[in-house]
Scaffold this motif. Structure first.
Motif, mmCIF file in Angstrom:
data_model
loop_
_atom_site.group_PDB
_atom_site.id
_atom_site.type_symbol
_atom_site.label_atom_id
_atom_site.label_comp_id
_atom_site.label_asym_id
_atom_site.label_seq_id
_atom_site.Cartn_x
_atom_site.Cartn_y
_atom_site.Cartn_z
ATOM 1 N N THR A 218 0.806 -1.113 0.098
ATOM 2 C CA THR A 218 0.173 -0.193 0.105
ATOM 3 C C THR A 218 0.835 1.265 -0.059
ATOM 4 O OG1 THR A 218 0.145 0.005 2.441
ATOM 5 C CG2 THR A 218 -1.889 -1.061 1.214
ATOM 6 N N ASN B 100 -5.821 2.986 -0.718
ATOM 7 C CA ASN B 100 -5.654 2.128 0.305
ATOM 8 C C ASN B 100 -6.710 1.044 0.781
ATOM 9 O OD1 ASN B 100 -2.773 2.894 0.495
ATOM 10 N ND2 ASN B 100 -3.695 4.780 1.418
ATOM 11 N N ASN C 106 -6.987 -3.025 1.154
ATOM 12 C CA ASN C 106 -7.093 -3.346 2.386
ATOM 13 C C ASN C 106 -8.491 -4.418 2.396
ATOM 14 O OD1 ASN C 106 -4.962 -2.330 3.490
ATOM 15 N ND2 ASN C 106 -6.039 -0.651 4.468
ATOM 16 N N LYS D 299 0.214 2.488 5.381
ATOM 17 C CA LYS D 299 -1.273 2.446 5.453
ATOM 18 C C LYS D 299 -1.709 0.919 5.850
ATOM 19 C CE LYS D 299 -2.748 6.316 5.895
ATOM 20 N NZ LYS D 299 -3.372 6.914 6.847
ATOM 21 N N GLY D 300 -1.291 -0.047 5.011
ATOM 22 C CA GLY D 300 -1.494 -1.341 5.240
ATOM 23 C C GLY D 300 -1.318 -2.085 6.651
ATOM 24 N N SER E 203 2.096 0.462 -8.093
ATOM 25 C CA SER E 203 1.584 1.017 -6.686
ATOM 26 C C SER E 203 1.733 2.498 -6.534
ATOM 27 C CB SER E 203 2.245 0.031 -5.801
ATOM 28 O OG SER E 203 1.669 0.749 -4.282
ATOM 29 N N GLU F 20 -0.999 5.251 -6.666
ATOM 30 C CA GLU F 20 -1.350 6.220 -5.472
ATOM 31 C C GLU F 20 -1.473 7.509 -6.038
ATOM 32 O OE1 GLU F 20 1.982 6.308 -2.795
ATOM 33 O OE2 GLU F 20 1.154 8.026 -1.700
#
Lengths: 139, 308
Positions: free
Chosen positions: B94, B104, B108, B133-134, B254, B258
């Protein structure tokens, strides 16, 4: 008609380093030792270990430090070198590479046993890569 | 009924928020170009590597070619399929920061669902998180995290992929070299990341990393070229690189995802703020006018009373 040149691509995860350069031949650090590829080479695949790739681009003689990867010669006289990283001589900071190499070697010799397998593997690859950089800067 | 000062404060506050969101959107837009180029530049390398290793692995299955034509799994420890239940690890990729829409949260959620399914199938699940964040999310829910790395940047991505790859390969092969690791042995490795489809769409993806499988069935009619040294030695050299490369590709996706998600999210946040400001300003003016009218009426009423 026999070809007298080959097309060379050097690809890395950070983008192509050289794309479609026409060269008379190329020298590559292979797993079984340094090897030279000339035009009309039989198609083959071989691993590349950290070291220096050399070829002539026009009048200029080029040296590029490469990490681990592989070399592929295809039927149509193309050579593709796929490596995890590559730096040209002008991009290498030899002083820093020497310092880093000392540090890595020290860590490898002292901490044997206390570092885990992943860490050990990382240090060994790092060592190879730094040595390749230093060798590339030495004529 | 809100009084005029309250409305005025509210408008100022929304305006300030809009300044932040539109700045963030502009920053993301500037960074997006770079991240997108990096992701695109990396693709030829990753795809070619995947193809070559894939066709090597596939040729093992068909049993032709030189070398020891043993079981498909025996050629290399990273190809070994272990049957039955065991432990799986998910490399959960993440971002470090939020304010990127559902970037995120979507991943998740996908991973939570995946973990539930694996548990029901009788497997133990541990996580290796990349990105704060993960980690934050799963720490909260009490999920076991064996290692954590902060989210990669374009600068340290290659090194980080190498590190994570070394860790998971050690976990998968049971830490044969060295031994005493805090990393538990696992039977399968998955990785979860947001696939950068385009600027508007990021797709949560969960894929198998180990045992290594070729992505698409490469139906190469051509004969395999000469391999030097033999196929097994070549695989031994290339498989770790291919694993790293897949992680690298996931990181690139990723990072680009993001930034794209943040751009989209901040863009629409700015639009919403503009809309809100328009409504509030209208309301404020109406209220102000009402107040003036009311005061006038009072004055006039007072004057009339005096006359009377």
């Amino acid at each position: 008609m026999a070809e007298t040149t080959i097309q060379l691509d050097i690809l890395t995860p950070l983008g192509p380093k050289r794309h479609g350069v026409v060269v008379p031949g190329v020298e590559v650090p292979g797993l079984l030792g340094e090897l030279g590829v000339l035009p009309e080479h039989v198609p083959f695949i071989t691993p590349v270990v950290p070291g220096v790739v050399r070829f002539r681009d026009g009048a200029e003689s080029v040296r590029i430090a490469v990490g681990a990867g592989f070399l592929e010669v295809t039927r149509d006289n193309r050579v593709v070198i796929l490596v995890e990283r590559a730096l040209e001589v002008s991009e290498i900071d030899a002083g820093k590479a020497r310092e880093d190499l000392k540090r890595v070697q020290a860590e490898l010799s002292h901490d044997l046993g206390s570092i885990d397998a992943a860490e050990h593997r990382k240090l060994v690859t790092e060592q190879g890569w730094l040595e390749a950089q230093i060798r590339a800067t030495q004529p | 009924m809100a009084n005029l000062k309250e409305i005025r404060n509210r408008i100022t506050s929304v305006k300030n928020t809009r300044k932040i969101t539109s700045a963030m959107s502009r920053i993301a837009a500037a960074r997006l170009v770079k991240a997108q180029q990096a992701a695109m530049g990396a693709r030829p390398y990753g795809e070619r590597l995947d193809q070559v290793v894939g066709s090597l692995v596939a040729s093992l299955g068909s049993g032709e070619g030189e070398g020891d034509a043993g079981e498909a799994g025996a050629a290399h420890p990273l190809l070994l399929k272990r049957s039955g239940n065991g432990r799986v690890v998910i490399v959960h990729i993440t971002a470090d920061r939020g304010l990127a829409g559902g970037f995120n949260a979507n991943l998740n959620r996908a991973v939570v669902g995946f973990i539930r399914k694996e548990r029901e199938a009788g497997n133990d699940v541990v996580l290796l998180t990349v990105g704060k964040k993960g980690r934050g999310f799963f720490q909260h829910s009490g999920q076991k995290i064996v290692r954590h790395h902060d989210a990669p940047t374009l600068g340290d991505l290659v090194v980080k992929a190498k590190m994570v790859a070394a860790e998971i390969m050690a976990m998968f092969t049971g830490g044969k070299e060295g031994g005493d690791t805090e990393l538990p042995q696992v039977d399968r490795v998955y990785f979860a990341y947001n696939y950068f489809k385009n600027v508007l769409t990021q797709q949560p993806k969960i894929e198998v990393l180990l045992p290594f499988e070729s992505r698409e069935i490469v139906n190469d009619e051509r004969v395999l070229p000469v391999l030097e040294p033999g196929r097994d030695a070549l695989l031994g050299h290339l498989l770790p690189i291919a694993v790293e490369s897949r992680l690298q590709q996931a990181f690139f996706n990723s990072i680009a995802g993001e930034i794209a998600a943040r751009r989209t999210a901040m863009d629409s946040a700015s639009d919403n703020a503009t809309q809100l400001i328009r409504e509030l300003t209208l309301f404020y003016n109406r209220e102000r006018q009402a107040a003036i009218t009311k005061e006038l009426m009072e004055i006039i009423g007072g004057a009339e009373a005096l006359k009377g």
